[in-house]
Design a protein around this motif. Structure first.
Motif, PDB file in Angstrom:
ATOM      1  N   ASN A 194      23.745  -2.506 -50.005  1.00  0.00           N
ATOM      2  CA  ASN A 194      23.139  -1.812 -48.876  1.00  0.00           C
ATOM      3  C   ASN A 194      22.585  -2.803 -47.850  1.00  0.00           C
ATOM      4  O   ASN A 194      22.290  -3.949 -48.154  1.00  0.00           O
ATOM      5  CB  ASN A 194      22.012  -0.888 -49.343  1.00  0.00           C
ATOM      6  CG  ASN A 194      20.852  -1.615 -49.993  1.00  0.00           C
ATOM      7  OD1 ASN A 194      20.888  -1.850 -51.199  1.00  0.00           O
ATOM      8  ND2 ASN A 194      19.841  -1.988 -49.215  1.00  0.00           N
ATOM      9  N   ASP A 195      22.503  -2.322 -46.624  1.00  0.00           N
ATOM     10  CA  ASP A 195      21.861  -3.041 -45.513  1.00  0.00           C
ATOM     11  C   ASP A 195      22.478  -4.405 -45.250  1.00  0.00           C
ATOM     12  O   ASP A 195      21.784  -5.344 -44.840  1.00  0.00           O
ATOM     13  CB  ASP A 195      20.359  -3.192 -45.778  1.00  0.00           C
ATOM     14  CG  ASP A 195      19.654  -1.834 -45.819  1.00  0.00           C
ATOM     15  OD1 ASP A 195      19.575  -1.192 -44.766  1.00  0.00           O
ATOM     16  OD2 ASP A 195      19.213  -1.428 -46.913  1.00  0.00           O
ATOM     17  N   ASN A 196      23.784  -4.527 -45.479  1.00  0.00           N
ATOM     18  CA  ASN A 196      24.490  -5.754 -45.114  1.00  0.00           C
ATOM     19  C   ASN A 196      25.020  -5.626 -43.691  1.00  0.00           C
ATOM     20  O   ASN A 196      25.308  -4.537 -43.208  1.00  0.00           O
ATOM     21  CB  ASN A 196      25.620  -6.016 -46.102  1.00  0.00           C
ATOM     22  CG  ASN A 196      25.104  -6.248 -47.509  1.00  0.00           C
ATOM     23  OD1 ASN A 196      24.447  -7.247 -47.772  1.00  0.00           O
ATOM     24  ND2 ASN A 196      25.383  -5.319 -48.420  1.00  0.00           N
ATOM     25  N   GLY A 197      25.174  -6.777 -43.012  1.00  0.00           N
ATOM     26  CA  GLY A 197      25.583  -6.761 -41.618  1.00  0.00           C
ATOM     27  C   GLY A 197      27.031  -6.407 -41.403  1.00  0.00           C
ATOM     28  O   GLY A 197      27.419  -6.019 -40.308  1.00  0.00           O
ATOM     29  N   GLY A 198      27.878  -6.536 -42.437  1.00  0.00           N
ATOM     30  CA  GLY A 198      29.271  -6.137 -42.375  1.00  0.00           C
ATOM     31  C   GLY A 198      29.543  -5.070 -43.411  1.00  0.00           C
ATOM     32  O   GLY A 198      28.749  -4.154 -43.620  1.00  0.00           O
ATOM     33  N   TYR A 261      37.515  -5.917 -32.223  1.00  0.00           N
ATOM     34  CA  TYR A 261      37.660  -5.619 -33.642  1.00  0.00           C
ATOM     35  C   TYR A 261      36.382  -4.922 -34.112  1.00  0.00           C
ATOM     36  O   TYR A 261      35.408  -5.576 -34.476  1.00  0.00           O
ATOM     37  CB  TYR A 261      37.900  -6.904 -34.438  1.00  0.00           C
ATOM     38  CG  TYR A 261      39.218  -7.586 -34.102  1.00  0.00           C
ATOM     39  CD1 TYR A 261      40.386  -7.203 -34.747  1.00  0.00           C
ATOM     40  CD2 TYR A 261      39.288  -8.586 -33.137  1.00  0.00           C
ATOM     41  CE1 TYR A 261      41.604  -7.814 -34.434  1.00  0.00           C
ATOM     42  CE2 TYR A 261      40.489  -9.192 -32.823  1.00  0.00           C
ATOM     43  CZ  TYR A 261      41.653  -8.806 -33.478  1.00  0.00           C
ATOM     44  OH  TYR A 261      42.852  -9.407 -33.182  1.00  0.00           O
ATOM     45  N   VAL A 262      36.407  -3.583 -34.054  1.00  0.00           N
ATOM     46  CA  VAL A 262      35.227  -2.821 -34.463  1.00  0.00           C
ATOM     47  C   VAL A 262      35.060  -2.894 -35.967  1.00  0.00           C
ATOM     48  O   VAL A 262      34.007  -3.241 -36.489  1.00  0.00           O
ATOM     49  CB  VAL A 262      35.339  -1.358 -33.996  1.00  0.00           C
ATOM     50  CG1 VAL A 262      34.143  -0.553 -34.498  1.00  0.00           C
ATOM     51  CG2 VAL A 262      35.423  -1.292 -32.489  1.00  0.00           C
ATOM     52  N   ASN A 285      32.336  -4.948 -34.530  1.00  0.00           N
ATOM     53  CA  ASN A 285      32.458  -4.775 -33.081  1.00  0.00           C
ATOM     54  C   ASN A 285      32.468  -6.105 -32.337  1.00  0.00           C
ATOM     55  O   ASN A 285      31.816  -6.263 -31.310  1.00  0.00           O
ATOM     56  CB  ASN A 285      31.326  -3.890 -32.559  1.00  0.00           C
ATOM     57  CG  ASN A 285      31.640  -3.288 -31.199  1.00  0.00           C
ATOM     58  OD1 ASN A 285      32.804  -3.094 -30.863  1.00  0.00           O
ATOM     59  ND2 ASN A 285      30.622  -3.001 -30.421  1.00  0.00           N
ATOM     60  N   GLY A 286      33.225  -7.066 -32.868  1.00  0.00           N
ATOM     61  CA  GLY A 286      33.367  -8.352 -32.192  1.00  0.00           C
ATOM     62  C   GLY A 286      34.541  -8.351 -31.226  1.00  0.00           C
ATOM     63  O   GLY A 286      35.518  -7.620 -31.409  1.00  0.00           O
ATOM     64  N   MET A 304      34.334 -19.005 -35.595  1.00  0.00           N
ATOM     65  CA  MET A 304      33.957 -18.061 -34.557  1.00  0.00           C
ATOM     66  C   MET A 304      35.025 -18.030 -33.473  1.00  0.00           C
ATOM     67  O   MET A 304      35.575 -19.056 -33.075  1.00  0.00           O
ATOM     68  CB  MET A 304      32.612 -18.435 -33.945  1.00  0.00           C
ATOM     69  CG  MET A 304      31.426 -18.287 -34.894  1.00  0.00           C
ATOM     70  SD  MET A 304      31.249 -16.616 -35.586  1.00  0.00           S
ATOM     71  CE  MET A 304      31.036 -15.620 -34.097  1.00  0.00           C
ATOM     72  N   ASP A 305      35.319 -16.836 -32.997  1.00  0.00           N
ATOM     73  CA  ASP A 305      36.327 -16.594 -31.971  1.00  0.00           C
ATOM     74  C   ASP A 305      35.741 -15.583 -30.998  1.00  0.00           C
ATOM     75  O   ASP A 305      35.753 -14.389 -31.274  1.00  0.00           O
ATOM     76  CB  ASP A 305      37.604 -16.071 -32.635  1.00  0.00           C
ATOM     77  CG  ASP A 305      38.596 -15.471 -31.630  1.00  0.00           C
ATOM     78  OD1 ASP A 305      38.594 -15.910 -30.465  1.00  0.00           O
ATOM     79  OD2 ASP A 305      39.355 -14.563 -32.023  1.00  0.00           O
ATOM     80  N   GLY A 306      35.212 -16.073 -29.870  1.00  0.00           N
ATOM     81  CA  GLY A 306      34.448 -15.173 -29.023  1.00  0.00           C
ATOM     82  C   GLY A 306      33.245 -14.696 -29.822  1.00  0.00           C
ATOM     83  O   GLY A 306      32.447 -15.495 -30.308  1.00  0.00           O
ATOM     84  N   SER A 307      33.115 -13.386 -30.006  1.00  0.00           N
ATOM     85  CA  SER A 307      32.035 -12.862 -30.846  1.00  0.00           C
ATOM     86  C   SER A 307      32.539 -12.382 -32.198  1.00  0.00           C
ATOM     87  O   SER A 307      31.808 -11.713 -32.931  1.00  0.00           O
ATOM     88  CB  SER A 307      31.328 -11.714 -30.119  1.00  0.00           C
ATOM     89  OG  SER A 307      32.231 -10.662 -29.838  1.00  0.00           O
TER      90      SER A 307
END
Length: 788
Positions: A194-198, A261-262, A285-286, A304-307
């Motif tokens: 739970n509560d992970n960023g991805g 890439y949502v 959502n990067g 990292m590639d853009g965001s």
């Protein structure tokens, strides 16, 4: 979907590793002097023979701060005590052995409670993976709280580790995915993420997940499978930002610049990637950059590639990305996901997706006895189950609670949505309070829907097309519906909409109150729940029906009827190129071979209501008219007067008004020689100057005019619609008069003209009128549809 090593994995998983035992409790001085606990563990691991052994670390309690990684290079079982291990190194724990490795906490609590002698916490102290596994086999992780501390990147990360067992483990608060395990034959029991960023958990081949497993509040997908063979039993996935459960069979594509890439997506760059590595986006959502990044050729590294954060997941020699076959979801509770999706993205509680509609890589998927709900999220449109570009998929015993629950204005995006798919079976489904279609079929072939009960579908916020309990679009072929019950008394829900070809309906019961109740289109066959064929509209190339009750039948081929009598066949209009009737026909109009044999008799009274919550207002000058289109149904209407209900009277007798009817071409058909005052409330008749007028079926325009003169600086008075929304009919007028036309079951259409200049006498238009431009728009709160 067989893991490399196959049976050898099982052998190693069962290999006894406890021949050598070492205990930190034999070193009490070290345990209490503040020496790095991880360094102590490393010393103990290094002292074991290469075949491994057991380490008792239960004496290391309290907070253990580590500045070095725990390096596990041989099979080992480590028994942790009640402690919080703060791992500041990169990675926190590195498993380099083929295994197996066993990391076991103490007690039944997932998280450490200082006042209780229970719980083992492994906590991130740096922006790195907490556990990095290079490919162990048969490892086990038990009774652990794995805490990202909103600092660590991944709770567990491995592209190769297989044959693992995860039991009673809590993984939470990591910047990216909680757990990424792309090896095969892994088992998860009583897992919490739970509560992970991805994503909560990303898996690949042949996994099982059961017990009290809960995947919640992750900013990506709760459960994300990249290959087949997953078996989920009683899994709870809820309140994740994107999908709840995602069987992702998309084909990994080349890198593309400027792409959003949502959801987590697998690619395989064709340039600058000599190792042929796969990369997985692990944030939400990067947006990729305009130029390709330098693709790091080290597995488990992030670039990292853009965001967009891309994770190198290796070459995946034992994985076939996009081969999404043989997956099972049994039971479980998947609800209220998609609660923070970006604009333009529609999430799904369960999503099954193949590569494309002509490359259905998602096959042999089973969803059985699962409860889906979207009853708490009112801010985002979400589907219950989305079957996209899939084949040979079976859904049984589904229970769907939609967004119209408790009469809320919330929107779901449908219960079961089948799109670009073939050979799909949905059976024994119950739908309650689905705002949008409980079942929606788009561009799909050979879909079977049977044993479905849909109750209280639709609400005031959805379109007519979305309010049908089953919708089959125009691109679908050979849909079979059997034992369908659609029930709704809220005034919004409808029955079946069929735009598809070769659709069959067998055993259908409609108990809805909205009009039209059905739009059955071109059915191949139809039988209601009583065994009769009943249609509101039928158009087929060949109709062979024993009993028929219909308002309109259009047959381009031949109409073959065994019995058409007044009790079972009452038809307003019948069209056929050939007709064989053994009984009797009672019809308003009959056409055979395009020739009208029996003309329809026009009705002498019918009503075209304009909703009171919208109202009709008159233009403010004598040289202008407002026109609104409407349609007269089959048979036409014969009349000599138009009745108007005055809702707000105009006390001035000098203000005159006129209500007339013109054709689309502008010709006046029911005209008025002069206008008249509307100084009393109630019904007022406008007589046709032509006397008796007969209008056949077709589209006409209502003409509203007056001799009003708007006061200088007059301000538009907005007529309010129900639910507090402004009417679109926002025309300035100089009096307080509003009227309802009283001239059954016909709505004014959303096709209308703005004010146009005309010649008028005493408020009545004398002509000429221009041709009406039928442009689509919403008129107040009147449903936006055109009758045919």
């Amino acid at each position: 979907m067989i893991l490399s090593g196959g049976r050898d994995v099982i052998k190693r998983a069962l290999w006894h590793v406890f021949a050598i035992t070492m205990s930190l409790s034999a070193l009490p001085a070290q345990a209490s002097t503040g020496i790095d606990g991880c360094a102590q563990l490393n010393a103990m691991i290094a002292a074991l023979p290469t075949r491994g052994g057991y380490i008792d670390a239960t004496s290391l309690t309290g907070v253990q701060a580590c500045d070095v990684s725990i390096n596990i290079d041989r099979p080992v079982r480590i028994q942790f005590g009640s402690a919080v291990w703060v791992l500041n190194s990169d990675p926190g724990i590195y498993i380099s052995t083929y295994g197996p490795v066993i990391l076991e906490g103490v007690g039944f609590e997932y998280n450490y409670v200082p006042s209780s002698p229970q719980g083992t916490v492994l906590r991130s102290g740096s922006a790195s993976p907490l556990i990095l596994d290079s490919g162990s086999q048969g490892s086990q992780f038990m009774n652990l709280d794995i805490d990202g501390n909103n600092t660590g990147t991944f709770g567990f990360l491995s592209s190769l580790a297989g044959g693992m067992v995860w039991q009673s483990v809590h993984i939470h608060n990591f910047l990216y995915a909680g757990l990424v395990a792309l090896g095969g034959v892994n088992t998860y029991h009583d897992l919490m993420t739970n509560d992970n960023g991805g994503d909560g958990i990303v898996v690949a081949n042949d996994i099982t997940m059961d017990g009290n497993t809960q995947l919640a509040r992750n900013r990506g997908v709760g459960f994300h499978a990249l290959a087949g063979g997953a078996r989920l039993t009683d899994v709870d996935s809820d309140h994740n930002t994107l999908h709840g459960i995602y069987f992702d069979g998309r084909k990994p594509m080349d890198w593309a610049g400027g792409t959003n890439y949502v959801v987590s997506t697998m690619i395989r760059p064709l340039t600058g990637n000599p190792g042929g590595f796969y990369f997985l986006s692990v944030n939400v959502n990067g947006m990729s950059g305009s130029t390709s990044p330098a693709w790091n050729q080290a597995t488990n590294s992030v670039v990292m590639d853009g965001s967009v954060a891309w994770l190198n997941v290796g070459t995946l020699p034992n994985l076939q990305p996009s081969s999404m076959i043989v997956n099972f979801v049994n039971g479980g509770y998947v609800d209220d996901n998609g609660n923070g999706e970006p604009d333009g993205f529609i999430s799904d509680n369960i999503r099954i997706e193949g590569a494309a509609s002509d490359n259905r890589t998602a096959n042999s998927i089973h969803v059985n006895g699962t409860y889906l709900s979207q009853a708490q999220v009112t801010s985002h449109r979400v589907r219950g189950l989305h079957i996209l570009n899939a084949g040979q998929t079976e859904v049984t015993g589904l229970n769907w609670l939609g967004g119209a629950w408790n009469n809320t204005p919330s929107l779901d995006a449908g219960g079961v949505v089948i799109e670009g798919s073939s050979a799909i079976v949905v059976s024994s489904m119950t739908s309650l309070w689905s705002s949008t279609n409980p079942i929606r079929i788009s561009n799909s072939v050979d879909v079977v829907i049977q044993g479905v009960s849909a109750i209280s579908s639709g609400n005031s916020t959805v379109t007519e097309r979305d309010s049908f309990c089953i919708l089959i679009d125009e691109a679908s072929l050979r849909t079979s519906l059997a034992q369908i019950t659609c029930t709704s008394d809220n005034g919004y829900g409808r029955g079946i909409f069929n735009g598809g070809t070769s659709t069959t309906v067998n055993g259908y019961q409609n108990s809805t109150t909205a009009v039209p109740a059905d739009d059955l289109g071109r059915l191949a066959s139809f039988t209601d729940s009583s065994g009769d064929g009943k249609f509101s509209y039928v158009q087929t190339s060949s109709a062979a029906i024993n009993q028929l009750q219909a308002s309109t039948v259009s047959v381009s081929g031949s109409g073959m009827f065994d019995s058409m009598v007044a009790s079972t066949a009452t038809i307003n209009s019948l069209q056929a190129s050939s007709l064989l009737v053994t009984g009797e026909i009672d019809a308003g109009a009959i056409r055979v071979g395009g020739n009208l044999l029996v003309a329809a008799k026009p009705v002498t009274s019918w009503t075209l209501p304009i909703l009171g919550s919208t109202g009709v207002v008159f233009p403010p000058t004598s040289g202008a008219a407002l026109r609104t289109a409407f349609e007269i149904p089959a048979g036409g209407v014969a009349f000599s007067a138009i009745s108007v209900i005055v809702l707000a009277s105009d006390p001035s007798e000098s203000n005159h008004y006129a209500v007339q009817i013109a054709g689309v071409d502008g010709s006046l058909l029911c005209s008025a020689s002069a206008g008249r005052p509307l100084s009393i409330t109630g019904t007022v008749d406008f007589k046709c100057a032509e006397g008796a007028v007969t209008l056949p079926q077709g589209i006409y325009t209502l003409v509203l005019s007056s001799n009003l003169v708007a006061p200088s600086g007059a301000r538009t008075r907005s007529v309010r619609a129900v639910r507090g929304y402004k009417s679109r009919l926002d025309i300035p007028f100089g009096s307080s008069t509003a009227a309802l036309l009283g001239v059954t079951a016909q709505f004014i259409t959303p096709y209308f003209n703005n004010s146009e200049d005309v010649r008028a006498i005493d408020g009545a238009v004398t002509g000429p009128l221009g041709r009406a431009e039928l442009s689509s728009a919403v008129l107040g709160d009147i449903p936006a549809f055109r009758l045919h």
